[in-house]
Design a protein around this motif. Structure first.
Motif, PDB file in Angstrom:
ATOM      1  N   GLU A 181      -5.108   2.503 -15.995  1.00  0.00           N
ATOM      2  CA  GLU A 181      -4.326   1.519 -16.714  1.00  0.00           C
ATOM      3  C   GLU A 181      -3.229   1.039 -16.120  1.00  0.00           C
ATOM      4  OE1 GLU A 181      -2.743   4.040 -19.619  1.00  0.00           O
ATOM      5  OE2 GLU A 181      -4.569   4.558 -20.765  1.00  0.00           O
ATOM      6  N   ARG A 182      -2.707   1.610 -14.844  1.00  0.00           N
ATOM      7  CA  ARG A 182      -1.847   1.147 -14.248  1.00  0.00           C
ATOM      8  C   ARG A 182      -2.261   0.129 -12.950  1.00  0.00           C
ATOM      9  NH1 ARG A 182       0.000   6.325 -14.209  1.00  0.00           N
ATOM     10  NH2 ARG A 182      -0.997   6.814 -12.132  1.00  0.00           N
ATOM     11  N   SER A 183      -3.409   0.647 -12.633  1.00  0.00           N
ATOM     12  CA  SER A 183      -3.998  -0.332 -11.411  1.00  0.00           C
ATOM     13  C   SER A 183      -5.532  -0.755 -11.574  1.00  0.00           C
ATOM     14  CB  SER A 183      -3.988   0.723 -10.245  1.00  0.00           C
ATOM     15  OG  SER A 183      -4.814   0.031  -8.806  1.00  0.00           O
ATOM     16  N   ASN A 184      -5.886  -1.907 -11.089  1.00  0.00           N
ATOM     17  CA  ASN A 184      -6.949  -2.486 -11.037  1.00  0.00           C
ATOM     18  C   ASN A 184      -7.819  -2.324  -9.814  1.00  0.00           C
ATOM     19  OD1 ASN A 184      -8.645  -4.299 -12.681  1.00  0.00           O
ATOM     20  ND2 ASN A 184      -8.214  -5.846 -11.172  1.00  0.00           N
ATOM     21  N   GLU A 185      -7.504  -1.434  -9.002  1.00  0.00           N
ATOM     22  CA  GLU A 185      -8.080  -1.154  -7.612  1.00  0.00           C
ATOM     23  C   GLU A 185      -9.549  -0.562  -7.986  1.00  0.00           C
ATOM     24  OE1 GLU A 185      -5.916   0.598  -4.784  1.00  0.00           O
ATOM     25  OE2 GLU A 185      -3.933  -0.798  -4.989  1.00  0.00           O
ATOM     26  N   PRO A 186      -9.549   0.577  -8.718  1.00  0.00           N
ATOM     27  CA  PRO A 186     -10.941   1.023  -9.066  1.00  0.00           C
ATOM     28  C   PRO A 186     -11.764   0.100  -9.650  1.00  0.00           C
ATOM     29  CG  PRO A 186      -9.141   2.416 -10.138  1.00  0.00           C
ATOM     30  CD  PRO A 186      -8.520   1.116  -9.676  1.00  0.00           C
ATOM     31  N   ARG A 187     -11.485  -0.937 -10.451  1.00  0.00           N
ATOM     32  CA  ARG A 187     -12.624  -1.769 -10.789  1.00  0.00           C
ATOM     33  C   ARG A 187     -12.791  -2.797  -9.655  1.00  0.00           C
ATOM     34  NH1 ARG A 187      -8.473  -1.143 -14.620  1.00  0.00           N
ATOM     35  NH2 ARG A 187      -9.315  -0.200 -16.731  1.00  0.00           N
ATOM     36  N   ALA A 188     -11.982  -3.142  -8.936  1.00  0.00           N
ATOM     37  CA  ALA A 188     -12.127  -4.019  -7.594  1.00  0.00           C
ATOM     38  C   ALA A 188     -12.994  -3.206  -6.886  1.00  0.00           C
ATOM     39  CB  ALA A 188     -10.854  -4.299  -6.825  1.00  0.00           C
ATOM     40  N   VAL A 247     -10.445  -8.284  -3.027  1.00  0.00           N
ATOM     41  CA  VAL A 247      -9.184  -9.329  -2.570  1.00  0.00           C
ATOM     42  C   VAL A 247      -8.749  -9.975  -3.926  1.00  0.00           C
ATOM     43  CG1 VAL A 247      -8.115 -11.052  -1.356  1.00  0.00           C
ATOM     44  CG2 VAL A 247      -9.254  -9.098  -0.163  1.00  0.00           C
ATOM     45  N   MET A 248      -9.915 -10.550  -4.785  1.00  0.00           N
ATOM     46  CA  MET A 248      -9.482 -11.267  -5.778  1.00  0.00           C
ATOM     47  C   MET A 248      -8.771 -10.803  -7.038  1.00  0.00           C
ATOM     48  SD  MET A 248     -12.481 -14.012  -5.888  1.00  0.00           S
ATOM     49  CE  MET A 248     -12.214 -14.715  -7.489  1.00  0.00           C
ATOM     50  N   ILE A 297      -4.413  -6.067   1.501  1.00  0.00           N
ATOM     51  CA  ILE A 297      -3.153  -5.656   2.391  1.00  0.00           C
ATOM     52  C   ILE A 297      -1.994  -6.536   2.010  1.00  0.00           C
ATOM     53  CG2 ILE A 297      -2.334  -5.097   4.568  1.00  0.00           C
ATOM     54  CD1 ILE A 297      -5.175  -4.485   5.411  1.00  0.00           C
ATOM     55  N   LEU A 298      -0.901  -5.987   1.352  1.00  0.00           N
ATOM     56  CA  LEU A 298       0.271  -6.694   1.289  1.00  0.00           C
ATOM     57  C   LEU A 298       1.316  -6.825   2.442  1.00  0.00           C
ATOM     58  CD1 LEU A 298       0.889  -5.520  -2.563  1.00  0.00           C
ATOM     59  CD2 LEU A 298      -0.574  -7.782  -1.638  1.00  0.00           C
TER      60      LEU A 298
END
Length: 440
Positions: A75-82, A119-120, A125-126
């Motif tokens: 819910e907090r991060s979109n990284e697993p879906r990425a 990346v999209m 990397i920020l």
């Protein structure tokens, strides 16, 4: 910790249970290429092991999504879906390559596209912790280029090292175990929620490798193929990108950036740790590119000059070569992990030096094989015994019974490097049913 371990076990179980049916499918589908000159094995072995590993990845992410604490991560991060999007794309390219042998440049383009997809969706990397400067924010283009480069290098490094049974899966499992400990320490000890995705990725990656290793250890029943090697390389890179570019080093200890730089070395471990976990595969990749370009060949041209091939040429058996590569991977990864915990301890440095010396001795052991004295020959392996002089071979007598192991009564001598010599069973033919029935 319990939810991470549960996710790891589910991933490993699904990967292990699916590898057997995937092997049968690969045989039916004809994903068993002919033996090439650079291959170590002598019998056609099915590929497409990456199919089971990919479904293990999906099962791990699905299980984590339904857990109490890890479910909040989605819910907090979109990284697993990425990660799932990029993994699905690179896995599909690998499956096509395992079946149809697509061009290397097409695979390289697919790797860059998979990295761009991640990346999209926010997995990029920020900022970077730069020694002596502090945290340096990156522009969008700089972050994108650095992310794509790290993904492509890691994927190809893991793909290059996948040359012996169980080598790539074991090395990545060791590296991901060290990375999991480091990421979990940041997430749990310092309460930094941004490190949770990297911790989850490392746990899932360990499950994928552990579930596949029983089928891939020597002698391997199935290979992971490019569908598996590129997949685990992408997952490994995703964890490194998440904890390198998403976790602010200044938030680990608070205070100003300069005081953090001078007080704690572990601030820079997010920058160093991704390099240590792929140190040996990256070194193999760089050496391969330099070697091939020096000879006027394409960097993508296959050869038998990789590190594991050289270990076999020195005289190591298949299993011993794999264990030596395991040892060096564990030494580099866990050495960096121990240094991040207590950088001021000289015992860690001395321990790494002693273990490195031991590793060099094991590496060069075939060059200096000792010979045991006569009284101790009964207690040591045959390779350490002194060779006894034998009488010259004579013509077989008619009264001498024929050797049941051969058709004409002569026992064919076994040359060095084939099955049964010094344990090097990977480079020799296996016994067939006809041979066993004839010896009865």
């Amino acid at each position: 910790m319990r939810e991470y371990l549960l996710t790891l076990c589910i991933t490993a179980a699904v990967t292990y249970l699916l590898t057997g049916p995937v092997r049968k499918f690969a045989i039916v589908a004809g994903a068993m290429p002919e033996i090439r000159a650079r291959d170590v094995h002598r019998e056609p072995t099915p590929r497409l092991g990456g199919i089971a590993m990919f479904f293990g990845l999906c099962a791990g992410l699905l299980a984590a999504d339904h857990l109490t604490n890890l479910g909040q991560l989605f819910e907090r991060s979109n990284e697993p879906r990425a990660l799932l999007s990029g993994a699905a794309l690179i896995w599909l390219i690998g499956v096509l390559d395992d079946k149809f042998e697509i061009d290397a440049l097409i695979k390289l383009g697919g790797q860059m596209i998979a990295a761009g997809v991640m990346v999209m969706q926010g997995l990029t990397i920020l900022w970077l912790p730069v020694p002596g400067v502090g945290t340096v924010a990156l522009t969008q283009w700089q972050g994108t280029l650095l992310t794509v480069a790290l993904v492509v290098i890691t994927i190809n490094a893991v793909n290059f090292v996948d040359g012996l049974d169980g080598l790539a899966a074991g090395m990545v499992c060791i590296a991901s175990a060290a990375f999991f400990m480091y990421a979990y320490r940041i997430w749990y000890s310092y309460g930094i929620e941004a490190a949770a995705p990297a911790t989850l990725f490392a746990a899932i990656l360990m499950g994928m490798c552990l579930g596949f290793l029983p089928h891939n250890m020597h002698p391997a029943r199935i290979f992971m193929g490019d569908s598996g090697s590129m997949l685990i390389g992408l997952v490994l890179a995703a964890g490194a990108i998440s904890i390198t570019g998403q976790v602010d080093p200044d938030s680990l200890f608070g205070g100003s950036e300069r005081s953090t730089v001078h007080q704690m070395v572990p601030v820079y471990i997010p920058l160093v740790m991704p390099l240590t976990i792929i140190a040996i595969p990256a070194a193999d990749l760089i050496l391969a590119i330099v070697r091939r370009t020096w000879r006027g060949q394409s960097p993508f041209a296959a050869d038998r000059g990789h590190l594991h091939h050289r270990l076999l040429e020195i005289g190591h058996s298949h299993s011993r070569a794999v264990l030596i590569m395991y040892f060096w991977s564990a030494l580099i990864a866990f050495g960096a992990l121990a240094y991040s915990v207590n950088s001021a301890s000289m015992w860690i440095v001395l321990g790494v030096v002693v273990l490195s010396t031991l590793g060099l001795v094991l590496l060069l052991l075939p060059r200096f094989t000792p010979r045991a004295p006569r009284w101790a020959e009964a207690f040591v392996p045959p390779r350490y015994r002194r060779r006894r002089r034998t009488a010259p071979a004579t013509a077989p007598d008619a009264s001498t019974p024929a050797d049941p192991g051969s058709a004409d009564g002569h026992r064919t001598p076994v040359a060095a490097g084939v099955s049964g010599v010094n344990g090097a069973t990977a480079v020799g033919p296996r016994a067939h049913l006809a041979d066993r029935s004839r010896s009865r």
